[in-house]
Design a protein around this motif. Structure first.
Motif, short mmCIF file in Angstrom:
data_model
loop_
_atom_site.label_atom_id
_atom_site.label_comp_id
_atom_site.label_asym_id
_atom_site.label_seq_id
_atom_site.Cartn_x
_atom_site.Cartn_y
_atom_site.Cartn_z
N ARG A 110 24.79 33.31 42.73
CA ARG A 110 24.50 33.13 44.16
C ARG A 110 24.95 34.32 44.97
NH1 ARG A 110 26.58 27.85 43.79
NH2 ARG A 110 28.55 28.60 44.59
N GLY A 111 25.76 35.17 44.34
CA GLY A 111 26.31 36.31 45.05
C GLY A 111 27.56 35.96 45.83
N ALA A 112 28.11 34.76 45.60
CA ALA A 112 29.30 34.31 46.32
C ALA A 112 30.57 34.91 45.72
CB ALA A 112 29.38 32.78 46.29
N ILE A 113 30.51 35.24 44.43
CA ILE A 113 31.65 35.83 43.73
C ILE A 113 31.14 37.12 43.08
CG2 ILE A 113 33.42 35.44 41.96
CD1 ILE A 113 32.72 32.50 41.96
N PRO A 114 31.96 38.19 43.09
CA PRO A 114 31.50 39.42 42.44
C PRO A 114 31.21 39.19 40.95
CG PRO A 114 33.57 39.78 43.61
CD PRO A 114 33.28 38.31 43.68
N PHE A 115 30.15 39.79 40.47
CA PHE A 115 29.77 39.63 39.08
C PHE A 115 30.72 40.41 38.19
CE2 PHE A 115 26.94 38.90 35.62
CZ PHE A 115 26.07 37.91 36.05
N GLY A 116 31.34 39.75 37.24
CA GLY A 116 32.23 40.47 36.34
C GLY A 116 33.25 39.56 35.70
N GLY A 117 34.17 40.15 34.97
CA GLY A 117 35.18 39.37 34.28
C GLY A 117 35.06 39.55 32.78
N ARG A 118 36.21 39.52 32.11
CA ARG A 118 36.20 39.83 30.68
C ARG A 118 35.52 38.75 29.86
NH1 ARG A 118 40.63 36.76 28.86
NH2 ARG A 118 41.83 36.03 30.65
N GLU A 119 35.42 37.56 30.40
CA GLU A 119 34.83 36.46 29.63
C GLU A 119 33.30 36.49 29.60
OE1 GLU A 119 35.91 32.21 28.61
OE2 GLU A 119 36.44 32.43 30.71
#
Ligand code: ZN
Length: 144
Positions: A96-105
């Motif tokens: 949704r674009g509410a949280i930045p895309f990313g993360g090690r998982e």
């Protein structure tokens, strides 16, 4: 280059879907469609000791919807219910674009970031996740 790599990941999951089929009998199941594109997904889940012991998807549709479902089953398998619910929330938030895309998982899920540029396709990418969310919402306390 990166775009090509992501394209490869999506096509690989589309051509060789992981965990495709139906679990029978299953503890949880849900079905949903994306009429805009003609995508259809059914998710079945078997629980054991408060965890997703097994998760499968069945359905048909475009490469985005089917590959996203395939990646989803890999991501959710083995997770405790609460963790699975949180992971789904997080991924949907990213799409949704509410949280930045990313993360090690994220792993192969990173391949779906490019889909955000095409709002119509976001529904394709999130269909299986909404379906799994619906299935998990049916989990009773005794099962979890
Ligand atoms: Zn689609």
């Amino acid at each position: 280059m990166l775009e090509e790599l992501y394209q490869e990941i999506i096509l690989d999951h589309y051509r060789r879907p992981r965990n495709k089929g139906k679990i029978s009998p299953s503890d949880l199941q849900a079905h949903d469609t994306n009429p805009l594109c003609g995508d259809e997904i059914e998710v079945t889940i078997r629980l054991a000791a408060g965890k997703i012991a097994e998760i499968k998807f069945d359905g048909h549709g475009c490469s985005i919807s089917q590959s996203s479902a395939s990646i989803m089953t890999q991501k959710l398998a083995g997770k405790p219910l609460e963790e699975a619910r949180a992971f789904i929330e997080e991924f949907l938030g990213m799409m949704r674009g509410a949280i930045p895309f990313g993360g090690r998982e994220l792993g192969d899920l990173k391949a779906l970031e490019g889909v955000m540029k095409f709002p119509v396709r976001v529904k394709c990418a999130t269909l299986s996740w909404h379906t799994a969310q619906k299935a998990l919402a049916n989990a009773t306390e005794s099962k979890s």
